[in-house]
Scaffold this motif. Structure first.
Motif, PDB file in Angstrom:
ATOM      1  N   ARG A 180       4.064   1.805   6.497  1.00 46.62           N
ATOM      2  CA  ARG A 180       4.128   0.477   7.103  1.00 46.62           C
ATOM      3  C   ARG A 180       2.808   0.124   7.793  1.00 46.62           C
ATOM      4  O   ARG A 180       2.328  -1.005   7.687  1.00 46.62           O
ATOM      5  CB  ARG A 180       5.292   0.390   8.084  1.00 46.62           C
ATOM      6  CG  ARG A 180       6.641   0.178   7.415  1.00 46.62           C
ATOM      7  CD  ARG A 180       7.717  -0.242   8.400  1.00 46.62           C
ATOM      8  NE  ARG A 180       7.931   0.700   9.481  1.00 46.62           N
ATOM      9  CZ  ARG A 180       8.769   1.734   9.436  1.00 46.62           C
ATOM     10  NH1 ARG A 180       9.473   1.962   8.356  1.00 46.62           N
ATOM     11  NH2 ARG A 180       8.906   2.536  10.468  1.00 46.62           N
ATOM     12  N   VAL A 181       2.221   1.086   8.490  1.00 48.29           N
ATOM     13  CA  VAL A 181       0.936   0.829   9.166  1.00 48.29           C
ATOM     14  C   VAL A 181      -0.148   0.527   8.136  1.00 48.29           C
ATOM     15  O   VAL A 181      -0.903  -0.440   8.280  1.00 48.29           O
ATOM     16  CB  VAL A 181       0.524   2.033  10.054  1.00 48.29           C
ATOM     17  CG1 VAL A 181      -0.914   1.904  10.518  1.00 48.29           C
ATOM     18  CG2 VAL A 181       1.457   2.157  11.244  1.00 48.29           C
ATOM     19  N   ILE A 182      -0.219   1.313   7.082  1.00 47.02           N
ATOM     20  CA  ILE A 182      -1.232   1.087   6.041  1.00 47.02           C
ATOM     21  C   ILE A 182      -1.009  -0.256   5.367  1.00 47.02           C
ATOM     22  O   ILE A 182      -1.962  -0.995   5.109  1.00 47.02           O
ATOM     23  CB  ILE A 182      -1.228   2.241   5.020  1.00 47.02           C
ATOM     24  CG1 ILE A 182      -1.784   3.507   5.683  1.00 47.02           C
ATOM     25  CG2 ILE A 182      -2.049   1.884   3.782  1.00 47.02           C
ATOM     26  CD1 ILE A 182      -1.670   4.754   4.842  1.00 47.02           C
ATOM     27  N   ALA A 183       0.249  -0.612   5.111  1.00 46.36           N
ATOM     28  CA  ALA A 183       0.537  -1.904   4.489  1.00 46.36           C
ATOM     29  C   ALA A 183       0.078  -3.054   5.370  1.00 46.36           C
ATOM     30  O   ALA A 183      -0.487  -4.038   4.877  1.00 46.36           O
ATOM     31  CB  ALA A 183       2.034  -2.016   4.193  1.00 46.36           C
ATOM     32  N   ARG A 184       0.299  -2.941   6.694  1.00 47.21           N
ATOM     33  CA  ARG A 184      -0.163  -3.994   7.611  1.00 47.21           C
ATOM     34  C   ARG A 184      -1.679  -4.104   7.595  1.00 47.21           C
ATOM     35  O   ARG A 184      -2.236  -5.196   7.573  1.00 47.21           O
ATOM     36  CB  ARG A 184       0.333  -3.738   9.032  1.00 47.21           C
ATOM     37  CG  ARG A 184       1.798  -4.060   9.225  1.00 47.21           C
ATOM     38  CD  ARG A 184       2.198  -4.130  10.694  1.00 47.21           C
ATOM     39  NE  ARG A 184       1.809  -3.002  11.499  1.00 47.21           N
ATOM     40  CZ  ARG A 184       2.582  -1.950  11.771  1.00 47.21           C
ATOM     41  NH1 ARG A 184       3.792  -1.875  11.279  1.00 47.21           N
ATOM     42  NH2 ARG A 184       2.144  -0.974  12.530  1.00 47.21           N
ATOM     43  N   LEU A 185      -2.357  -2.964   7.602  1.00 48.49           N
ATOM     44  CA  LEU A 185      -3.824  -2.990   7.576  1.00 48.49           C
ATOM     45  C   LEU A 185      -4.334  -3.581   6.263  1.00 48.49           C
ATOM     46  O   LEU A 185      -5.263  -4.392   6.261  1.00 48.49           O
ATOM     47  CB  LEU A 185      -4.383  -1.579   7.783  1.00 48.49           C
ATOM     48  CG  LEU A 185      -4.149  -0.973   9.167  1.00 48.49           C
ATOM     49  CD1 LEU A 185      -4.629   0.474   9.188  1.00 48.49           C
ATOM     50  CD2 LEU A 185      -4.813  -1.795  10.253  1.00 48.49           C
ATOM     51  N   MET A 186      -3.734  -3.190   5.163  1.00 51.41           N
ATOM     52  CA  MET A 186      -4.163  -3.715   3.866  1.00 51.41           C
ATOM     53  C   MET A 186      -3.877  -5.210   3.767  1.00 51.41           C
ATOM     54  O   MET A 186      -4.637  -5.947   3.152  1.00 51.41           O
ATOM     55  CB  MET A 186      -3.468  -2.963   2.727  1.00 51.41           C
ATOM     56  CG  MET A 186      -3.948  -1.525   2.575  1.00 51.41           C
ATOM     57  SD  MET A 186      -5.754  -1.380   2.431  1.00 51.41           S
ATOM     58  CE  MET A 186      -6.040  -2.233   0.894  1.00 51.41           C
ATOM     59  N   ARG A 187      -2.785  -5.644   4.385  1.00 51.54           N
ATOM     60  CA  ARG A 187      -2.471  -7.071   4.377  1.00 51.54           C
ATOM     61  C   ARG A 187      -3.564  -7.854   5.093  1.00 51.54           C
ATOM     62  O   ARG A 187      -3.975  -8.925   4.659  1.00 51.54           O
ATOM     63  CB  ARG A 187      -1.124  -7.306   5.041  1.00 51.54           C
ATOM     64  CG  ARG A 187      -0.567  -8.680   4.766  1.00 51.54           C
ATOM     65  CD  ARG A 187       0.825  -8.791   5.295  1.00 51.54           C
ATOM     66  NE  ARG A 187       0.714  -9.656   6.461  1.00 51.54           N
ATOM     67  CZ  ARG A 187       1.562  -9.679   7.454  1.00 51.54           C
ATOM     68  NH1 ARG A 187       2.574  -8.861   7.481  1.00 51.54           N
ATOM     69  NH2 ARG A 187       1.395 -10.512   8.443  1.00 51.54           N
ATOM     70  N   ILE A 188      -4.058  -7.310   6.183  1.00 49.73           N
ATOM     71  CA  ILE A 188      -5.137  -7.974   6.909  1.00 49.73           C
ATOM     72  C   ILE A 188      -6.406  -8.011   6.071  1.00 49.73           C
ATOM     73  O   ILE A 188      -7.081  -9.029   5.980  1.00 49.73           O
ATOM     74  CB  ILE A 188      -5.384  -7.281   8.263  1.00 49.73           C
ATOM     75  CG1 ILE A 188      -4.187  -7.510   9.182  1.00 49.73           C
ATOM     76  CG2 ILE A 188      -6.679  -7.764   8.919  1.00 49.73           C
ATOM     77  CD1 ILE A 188      -4.184  -6.645  10.417  1.00 49.73           C
ATOM     78  N   VAL A 189      -6.717  -6.894   5.432  1.00 49.80           N
ATOM     79  CA  VAL A 189      -7.934  -6.812   4.619  1.00 49.80           C
ATOM     80  C   VAL A 189      -7.871  -7.771   3.438  1.00 49.80           C
ATOM     81  O   VAL A 189      -8.876  -8.354   3.051  1.00 49.80           O
ATOM     82  CB  VAL A 189      -8.158  -5.352   4.135  1.00 49.80           C
ATOM     83  CG1 VAL A 189      -9.261  -5.274   3.109  1.00 49.80           C
ATOM     84  CG2 VAL A 189      -8.468  -4.455   5.316  1.00 49.80           C
ATOM     85  N   THR A 190      -6.689  -7.950   2.875  1.00 52.00           N
ATOM     86  CA  THR A 190      -6.548  -8.774   1.662  1.00 52.00           C
ATOM     87  C   THR A 190      -5.992 -10.155   1.961  1.00 52.00           C
ATOM     88  O   THR A 190      -5.562 -10.859   1.044  1.00 52.00           O
ATOM     89  CB  THR A 190      -5.626  -8.063   0.648  1.00 52.00           C
ATOM     90  OG1 THR A 190      -4.329  -7.887   1.235  1.00 52.00           O
ATOM     91  CG2 THR A 190      -6.193  -6.739   0.220  1.00 52.00           C
ATOM     92  N   GLU A 191      -6.015 -10.568   3.237  1.00 51.22           N
ATOM     93  CA  GLU A 191      -5.435 -11.859   3.600  1.00 51.22           C
ATOM     94  C   GLU A 191      -6.076 -13.001   2.841  1.00 51.22           C
ATOM     95  O   GLU A 191      -7.217 -12.920   2.403  1.00 51.22           O
ATOM     96  CB  GLU A 191      -5.559 -12.089   5.104  1.00 51.22           C
ATOM     97  CG  GLU A 191      -6.970 -12.356   5.566  1.00 51.22           C
ATOM     98  CD  GLU A 191      -7.074 -12.470   7.072  1.00 51.22           C
ATOM     99  OE1 GLU A 191      -6.082 -12.219   7.767  1.00 51.22           O
ATOM    100  OE2 GLU A 191      -8.151 -12.807   7.549  1.00 51.22           O
TER     101      GLU A 191
END
Length: 102
Positions: free
Chosen positions: A71-82
């Motif tokens: 979940r933490v990695i998904a949130r970070l990746m979501r920010i990177v790929t926003e």
């Protein structure tokens, strides 16, 4: 941000750097407090020295840890790929999440 501290010549990079420094500071404080808590638990005989580091989680505990990490990695990746304009980053993702929970 004043010009005298504008090392990157880009205000957004400066803001990002400030954010990274703030997150690093928060992580450092959390690490220090966790270490202090472990030391107190050892001093009071609740844990023996090294017991926390040697802990091998059960399958269920490992599953929970893996889910939390994912979940933490998904949130970070979501920010990177926003996507979306800077005025409202992640708007598409936010609206998609609201539709799923609503």
């Amino acid at each position: 941000m004043s010009e005298e501290f504008n090392y990157f010549r880009d205000r957004n990079i400066g803001k990002l750097f400030d954010l990274v420094l703030q997150v690093s500071n928060e992580l450092h404080v959390t690490h220090q407090r966790l270490h202090a808590m472990e030391a107190l638990l050892v001093r009071h005989g609740v844990l023996s020295a090294g017991e926390l580091s040697a802990l091998e989680p059960t399958e269920e505990e490992q599953r929970i840890l893996d889910e939390q990490r994912d979940r933490v990695i998904a949130r970070l990746m979501r920010i990177v790929t926003e996507s979306g304009p800077a005025e409202h980053p992640l708007r598409d993702q936010w609206e998609s999440t609201l539709q799923k929970t609503g």
